[in-house]
Write an enzyme that holds these catalytic residues in place. Structure first.
Site, PDB file in Angstrom:
ATOM      1  N   CYS A  70      -5.658  -2.777   1.946  1.00  0.00           N
ATOM      2  CA  CYS A  70      -5.322  -2.946   3.362  1.00  0.00           C
ATOM      3  C   CYS A  70      -6.496  -3.234   4.308  1.00  0.00           C
ATOM      4  O   CYS A  70      -6.900  -4.373   4.471  1.00  0.00           O
ATOM      5  CB  CYS A  70      -4.492  -1.771   3.864  1.00  0.00           C
ATOM      6  N   GLU A  76       0.838  -1.209   0.000  1.00  0.00           N
ATOM      7  CA  GLU A  76       0.000   0.000   0.000  1.00  0.00           C
ATOM      8  C   GLU A  76       0.877   1.265   0.000  1.00  0.00           C
ATOM      9  O   GLU A  76       1.826   1.373   0.776  1.00  0.00           O
ATOM     10  CB  GLU A  76      -0.889  -0.013   1.255  1.00  0.00           C
ATOM     11  N   LYS A 101      -9.698   2.846  -2.087  1.00  0.00           N
ATOM     12  CA  LYS A 101      -9.849   2.079  -0.831  1.00  0.00           C
ATOM     13  C   LYS A 101     -11.240   2.258  -0.226  1.00  0.00           C
ATOM     14  O   LYS A 101     -11.659   3.390   0.047  1.00  0.00           O
ATOM     15  CB  LYS A 101      -8.758   2.548   0.136  1.00  0.00           C
TER      16      LYS A 101
END
Ligand SMILES: NC(=O)NCCC(=O)O
Length: 389
Positions: free
Chosen positions: A233, A119, A196
């Site tokens: 993540c 990330e 994200k």
């Protein structure tokens, strides 16, 4: 990082042998054979010279009568930052490019088809500081920023697809920031991007000060080598996030991460979550974490009464692949930069779907109905008490 534990694998291999080691690997990781893949001498020498780990494992499938094998070589790269965080922004970025280019070149000579990084791979993970300057200046255009341009050239050179997680500056929408994975095709053009979905609000992961939850849904990118998706993540703690990429037909889902051993990142969960996602969704997963300590110029607190500090803690690497049957390969270490390669037969996904029938038995209709009720303002949880008949 001299005193850090190298890896769980190292602990096991140093303390078990013979039948005990075989039984551990069979029962815990599901593997009776690592299917280690031989690497070129020149790659091994280059990795030694540039001081990074290099390993490759195969995930074979059964031979089919009506489809040829669909073999794809996938690489994940984990790395530490390459210059102190008080150096100018562009100098820090350039130092990471230089370090990572050496790893990409080895992947190129090994014929890797798809690479995913950790990330926000081109910058320190500075959101713990809550400072806006200079960290926001690492943001760039997903379509034609310096990182995308750097990778586009390498993509075309090696016919390689890249999954590049960056801090995006969206100039067409009032300059706002996003945590974005850019997908660069084997021709060097941008196929698309994904933002994200789940932004942490835990420990020192103060990312919600910088960007909002993504607005791109659950896209799957049809690349020359297979259908891929990215669960960025914190999304690995959200089973529906993993599920939607499967519903959209992903064959490989990458989980580029920046996570630490403390409660917030929960190292004991790391080995379970991406592996469980591979099992329940019958696709391959790749979990990639950054490496090392990142010390920032100014102290920050964790709002827990403990002393202020200058780093988040150890990013523990440990990147690994899991097949759709839940069998995983040995991971990279907790402490070193590395390139881990998986030689996957994508036919395995359908073979596992046919065998285990998880999609056939999933009862989406029931959950849609139940979840729509959960969202109602006057929802009452379905709990049955003893005296309610
Ligand atoms: N980068 C990120 O979302 N980290 C959050 C901590 C965790 O890994 O759960």
């Amino acid at each position: 990082m001299e005193n850090e534990t190298v890896s769980l694998e190292a602990i096991v291999n140093n303390n078990l042998n013979g039948r005990d080691l075989e039984e551990f690997n069979r029962i815990y990781y599901g593997r009776t054979d690592n299917h280690e893949v031989k690497l070129k001498e020149s790659s091994i020498a280059a990795a030694k010279e540039a001081d990074f780990e290099l390993a490759a494992y195969a995930f074979p499938a059964k031979k089919e009568q009506t489809r040829p094998p669909r073999i794809v070589k996938v690489g994940v790269i984990q790395h530490s930052i390459a210059a102190p965080t008080d150096r100018p922004v562009n100098e820090q970025k350039k130092a990471i490019f230089e370090k990572v280019k050496k790893i990409i070149d080895v992947a190129g000579q090994e014929g890797v088809n798809i690479i995913c990084f950790q990330e926000l791979w081109n910058m320190p993970f500075a959101f713990c500081t809550r400072e806006k300057q200079p960290w926001c200046e690492f943001a760039e255009s997903a379509e034609d920023g310096p990182t995308t341009r750097f990778l586009s050239e390498l993509a075309a050179k090696y016919a390689m697809v890249f999954v590049s997680s960056i801090l995006e500056r969206d100039e067409n929408h009032s300059d706002i920031l996003w945590n974005t994975a850019v997908i660069i095709s084997d021709t060097g053009s941008v196929i698309g991007k994904h933002r994200k979905n789940h932004i942490p609000r835990v420990g020192d992961f103060n990312e919600s000060n910088y960007y909002m939850e993504g607005n791109t849904g659950h896209p799957v990118f049809a690349t020359r080598y297979g259908k891929i998706a990215v669960n960025i993540c914190f999304g690995r703690h959200h089973v529906l996030n993993w599920m939607m990429f499967g519903q959209n037909g992903a064959e490989i889902v990458f989980n580029p991460s920046a996570t630490i051993a403390a409660e917030a990142g929960s190292e004991y969960m790391w080995n379970i979550e991406a592996r469980n996602a591979a099992i329940t969704n019958c696709y391959y997963t790749a979990a990639i974490n950054r490496v090392g300590y990142e010390e920032f110029p100014n102290e920050f607190t964790s709002a827990d009464g403990k002393p202020a500090h200058k780093d988040l803690g150890l990013f523990y690497g440990s990147s690994y692949f899991t097949g759709p049957d839940g069998v995983r390969c040995p991971g990279l270490s907790r402490t070193r930069d590395g390139l881990l390669i998986a030689v996957m037969d994508l036919n395995k996904n359908r073979q596992i779907k046919d065998r285990r029938c998880y999609y056939m038995t999933q009862r989406l209709d029931m959950y849609v109905h139940s979840l729509s009720k959960v969202l109602e303002l006057d929802y009452k949880p379905q709990v049955v008490h003893e005296n309610e008949k």
